[in-house]
Motif scaffolding. Structure first.
Motif, PDB file in Angstrom:
ATOM      1  N   SER A 123     -30.388  23.247 -13.480  1.00 47.94           N
ATOM      2  CA  SER A 123     -30.816  21.858 -13.590  1.00 47.94           C
ATOM      3  C   SER A 123     -30.075  20.979 -12.588  1.00 47.94           C
ATOM      4  CB  SER A 123     -30.564  21.344 -15.017  1.00 47.94           C
ATOM      5  OG  SER A 123     -29.180  21.374 -15.320  1.00 47.94           O
ATOM      6  N   GLY A 124     -30.610  19.772 -12.378  1.00 49.62           N
ATOM      7  CA  GLY A 124     -30.006  18.838 -11.441  1.00 49.62           C
ATOM      8  C   GLY A 124     -30.717  18.841 -10.100  1.00 49.62           C
ATOM      9  N   VAL A 125     -30.408  17.831  -9.282  1.00 47.16           N
ATOM     10  CA  VAL A 125     -30.918  17.758  -7.907  1.00 47.16           C
ATOM     11  C   VAL A 125     -29.719  17.549  -6.995  1.00 47.16           C
ATOM     12  CG1 VAL A 125     -32.455  16.586  -6.299  1.00 47.16           C
ATOM     13  CG2 VAL A 125     -33.085  16.763  -8.713  1.00 47.16           C
ATOM     14  N   TYR A 126     -29.602  18.400  -5.968  1.00 44.42           N
ATOM     15  CA  TYR A 126     -28.399  18.413  -5.140  1.00 44.42           C
ATOM     16  C   TYR A 126     -28.726  18.398  -3.650  1.00 44.42           C
ATOM     17  CZ  TYR A 126     -26.811  20.331  -9.599  1.00 44.42           C
ATOM     18  OH  TYR A 126     -26.570  20.534 -10.943  1.00 44.42           O
ATOM     19  N   ALA A 127     -27.814  17.808  -2.886  1.00 45.94           N
ATOM     20  CA  ALA A 127     -27.794  17.984  -1.439  1.00 45.94           C
ATOM     21  C   ALA A 127     -26.796  19.096  -1.174  1.00 45.94           C
ATOM     22  CB  ALA A 127     -27.356  16.695  -0.753  1.00 45.94           C
ATOM     23  N   GLY A 131     -29.851  23.168   1.845  1.00 48.00           N
ATOM     24  CA  GLY A 131     -30.947  22.215   1.810  1.00 48.00           C
ATOM     25  C   GLY A 131     -31.002  21.496   0.471  1.00 48.00           C
ATOM     26  N   LEU A 132     -32.112  20.814   0.224  1.00 46.13           N
ATOM     27  CA  LEU A 132     -32.290  20.103  -1.029  1.00 46.13           C
ATOM     28  C   LEU A 132     -32.494  21.105  -2.153  1.00 46.13           C
ATOM     29  CD1 LEU A 132     -32.575  17.243  -2.242  1.00 46.13           C
ATOM     30  CD2 LEU A 132     -35.057  17.498  -1.952  1.00 46.13           C
ATOM     31  N   TRP A 133     -31.753  20.926  -3.204  1.00 53.08           N
ATOM     32  CA  TRP A 133     -31.733  21.881  -4.318  1.00 53.08           C
ATOM     33  C   TRP A 133     -32.339  21.197  -5.529  1.00 53.08           C
ATOM     34  CZ3 TRP A 133     -26.555  24.963  -4.566  1.00 53.08           C
ATOM     35  CH2 TRP A 133     -26.717  26.134  -5.290  1.00 53.08           C
ATOM     36  N   ASN A 134     -33.461  21.691  -6.020  1.00 50.01           N
ATOM     37  CA  ASN A 134     -34.184  20.999  -7.084  1.00 50.01           C
ATOM     38  C   ASN A 134     -34.728  21.985  -8.113  1.00 50.01           C
ATOM     39  OD1 ASN A 134     -35.473  18.977  -8.543  1.00 50.01           O
ATOM     40  ND2 ASN A 134     -37.280  18.959  -7.232  1.00 50.01           N
ATOM     41  N   ILE A 158     -22.852  23.699 -13.625  1.00 42.07           N
ATOM     42  CA  ILE A 158     -23.132  22.265 -13.490  1.00 42.07           C
ATOM     43  C   ILE A 158     -22.367  21.618 -12.333  1.00 42.07           C
ATOM     44  CG2 ILE A 158     -23.790  21.944 -15.894  1.00 42.07           C
ATOM     45  CD1 ILE A 158     -20.948  20.670 -16.272  1.00 42.07           C
ATOM     46  N   VAL A 159     -21.512  22.390 -11.676  1.00 42.17           N
ATOM     47  CA  VAL A 159     -20.831  21.898 -10.472  1.00 42.17           C
ATOM     48  C   VAL A 159     -21.066  22.935  -9.377  1.00 42.17           C
ATOM     49  CG1 VAL A 159     -18.692  21.007  -9.492  1.00 42.17           C
ATOM     50  CG2 VAL A 159     -19.078  20.858 -11.957  1.00 42.17           C
ATOM     51  N   PRO A 160     -22.248  22.954  -8.779  1.00 45.24           N
ATOM     52  CA  PRO A 160     -22.578  23.999  -7.814  1.00 45.24           C
ATOM     53  C   PRO A 160     -21.623  24.007  -6.621  1.00 45.24           C
ATOM     54  CG  PRO A 160     -24.515  22.727  -8.415  1.00 45.24           C
ATOM     55  CD  PRO A 160     -23.341  21.997  -8.962  1.00 45.24           C
ATOM     56  N   GLU A 161     -21.325  25.207  -6.150  1.00 44.52           N
ATOM     57  CA  GLU A 161     -20.504  25.343  -4.953  1.00 44.52           C
ATOM     58  C   GLU A 161     -21.303  24.858  -3.738  1.00 44.52           C
ATOM     59  OE1 GLU A 161     -19.544  29.513  -4.939  1.00 44.52           O
ATOM     60  OE2 GLU A 161     -19.239  29.444  -7.103  1.00 44.52           O
ATOM     61  N   LEU A 187     -21.646  26.445 -20.217  1.00 49.36           N
ATOM     62  CA  LEU A 187     -21.548  25.700 -18.965  1.00 49.36           C
ATOM     63  C   LEU A 187     -20.482  26.335 -18.086  1.00 49.36           C
ATOM     64  CD1 LEU A 187     -21.532  21.988 -20.206  1.00 49.36           C
ATOM     65  CD2 LEU A 187     -23.499  23.331 -19.454  1.00 49.36           C
ATOM     66  N   CYS A 188     -20.716  26.370 -16.784  1.00 49.96           N
ATOM     67  CA  CYS A 188     -19.738  26.854 -15.818  1.00 49.96           C
ATOM     68  C   CYS A 188     -19.307  25.690 -14.933  1.00 49.96           C
ATOM     69  CB  CYS A 188     -20.330  27.963 -14.944  1.00 49.96           C
ATOM     70  SG  CYS A 188     -20.688  29.486 -15.844  1.00 49.96           S
ATOM     71  N   VAL A 189     -17.998  25.504 -14.837  1.00 51.77           N
ATOM     72  CA  VAL A 189     -17.445  24.411 -14.039  1.00 51.77           C
ATOM     73  C   VAL A 189     -16.702  25.021 -12.857  1.00 51.77           C
ATOM     74  CG1 VAL A 189     -15.993  22.354 -14.045  1.00 51.77           C
ATOM     75  CG2 VAL A 189     -17.234  23.004 -16.118  1.00 51.77           C
ATOM     76  N   SER A 190     -17.042  24.592 -11.634  1.00 51.28           N
ATOM     77  CA  SER A 190     -16.570  25.239 -10.415  1.00 51.28           C
ATOM     78  C   SER A 190     -15.762  24.312  -9.533  1.00 51.28           C
ATOM     79  CB  SER A 190     -17.760  25.749  -9.586  1.00 51.28           C
ATOM     80  OG  SER A 190     -18.634  26.530 -10.344  1.00 51.28           O
ATOM     81  N   GLY A 191     -15.051  24.925  -8.571  1.00 53.86           N
ATOM     82  CA  GLY A 191     -14.491  24.203  -7.442  1.00 53.86           C
ATOM     83  C   GLY A 191     -15.551  24.109  -6.361  1.00 53.86           C
ATOM     84  N   LEU A 192     -15.160  23.632  -5.177  1.00 52.65           N
ATOM     85  CA  LEU A 192     -16.135  23.387  -4.120  1.00 52.65           C
ATOM     86  C   LEU A 192     -16.746  24.670  -3.572  1.00 52.65           C
ATOM     87  CD1 LEU A 192     -17.555  21.397  -2.228  1.00 52.65           C
ATOM     88  CD2 LEU A 192     -15.586  21.563  -0.693  1.00 52.65           C
TER      89      LEU A 192
END
Length: 271
Positions: A123-127, A131-134, A158-161, A187-192
């Motif tokens: 889920s979510g929309v990311y840059a 590319g655009l992640w939707n 929920i915090v994509p690399e 939920l998985c919480v990530s670093g960069l």
């Protein structure tokens, strides 16, 4: 919701170890000369090293299929299924799969191999660097129903690399709304990036925000911080730290795994 963790892994606060696959057919860096035999041999060696070291579960991922796609080709899922099928008789722990970065492909692979869980960006929309992640969680969950994979647990990253949420939203707000709207199993919480430590303060805030929904530290869990991470998180996904010299590109080092898991087992005695 925490019950499924102990039912699946047999322990509290499990360590899910990454079994990274070499580039596959169709990937830019696939070794055509060595072929799939080398991919299978690499995966088998890492699987056995992880199990020898005492991990609670493994997750197979096409980690070296760089640069990643958000909609993979059929050859990727077929190749990963072959790898897992070839070494299935040697898998002694619960396992999951992650086809980077395609939720429906991950579910297809899970259904075909009998994986217990998948980790994905649902889920979510990311840059992002890709590319655009939707992604669309509603479609992914309906796909799970359609392919008779209802028992496959969904771990939402929920915090994509290498990506940033397009809307100006705090991670705690994202976590809370993700749980309300999509009812993830965890939920998985990530670093960069892979190997970058998950921020403890972020972990704490997310955990407090989502109640009984399990929260996993998804990157950068190392020997020196695993106790701190597991005091908050309900489990951890570990990859790079298990590699020879802690280097992402290397094979798994069974000695590093053993020392790490001994520390984890000591920690869990006091839970």
């Amino acid at each position: 919701m925490n019950n499924w963790i102990e039912e699946t892994f047999g322990v509290r606060k499990p360590i899910i170890a990454m079994c990274h696959l070499l580039p596959l057919p169709g990937d830019p860096y696939y070794d055509e000369e060595k072929g799939m035999k080398e991919v299978i041999a690499w995966a088998r060696k890492d699987l056995l090293a992880l199990q020898e070291g005492g991990v609670d579960a493994v997750m197979f991922s096409n980690e070296f299929s760089m640069p990643y796609l958000t909609k993979v080709h059929a050859i990727t899922v077929a190749s990963m299924a072959r790898v897992i099928g070839e070494i299935m008789h040697e898998i002694k722990v619960p396992f999951g799969v992650n086809v980077l970065w395609d939720p429906e492909a991950s579910l297809d692979l899970a259904a075909a191999t009998g994986a217990a869980f998948v980790r994905e960006i649902f889920s979510g929309v990311y840059a992002s660097d890709f590319g655009l992640w939707n992604p669309n969680a509603g479609e992914a969950v309906r796909h799970r129903q359609m392919i008779s994979a209802r028992n496959v647990k969904l771990l939402f990253n929920i915090v994509p690399e290498a990506a940033k949420y397009l809307a100006d939203r705090d991670v705690v707000e994202i976590a809370r709304s993700t749980v309300f709207n999509h009812r993830p199993d965890g939920l998985c919480v990530s670093g960069l990036t892979a190997g970058t430590q998950t921020d403890v303060s972020v972990l704490q805030k997310v955990k407090e925000a989502v109640g009984d929904t399990p929260v996993f530290a998804n990157t950068g869990v190392r020997l020196e911080n695993v106790r701190e991470q597991l005091r908050i998180a309900d489990g951890a996904v570990v990859g790079t730290t298990f590699k020879v010299d802690g280097c992402f590109e290397n094979h798994v080092d069974p000695t590093r795994v053993k020392v790490f898991m001994e520390t984890v087992r000591e920690f869990r005695k006091n839970l």
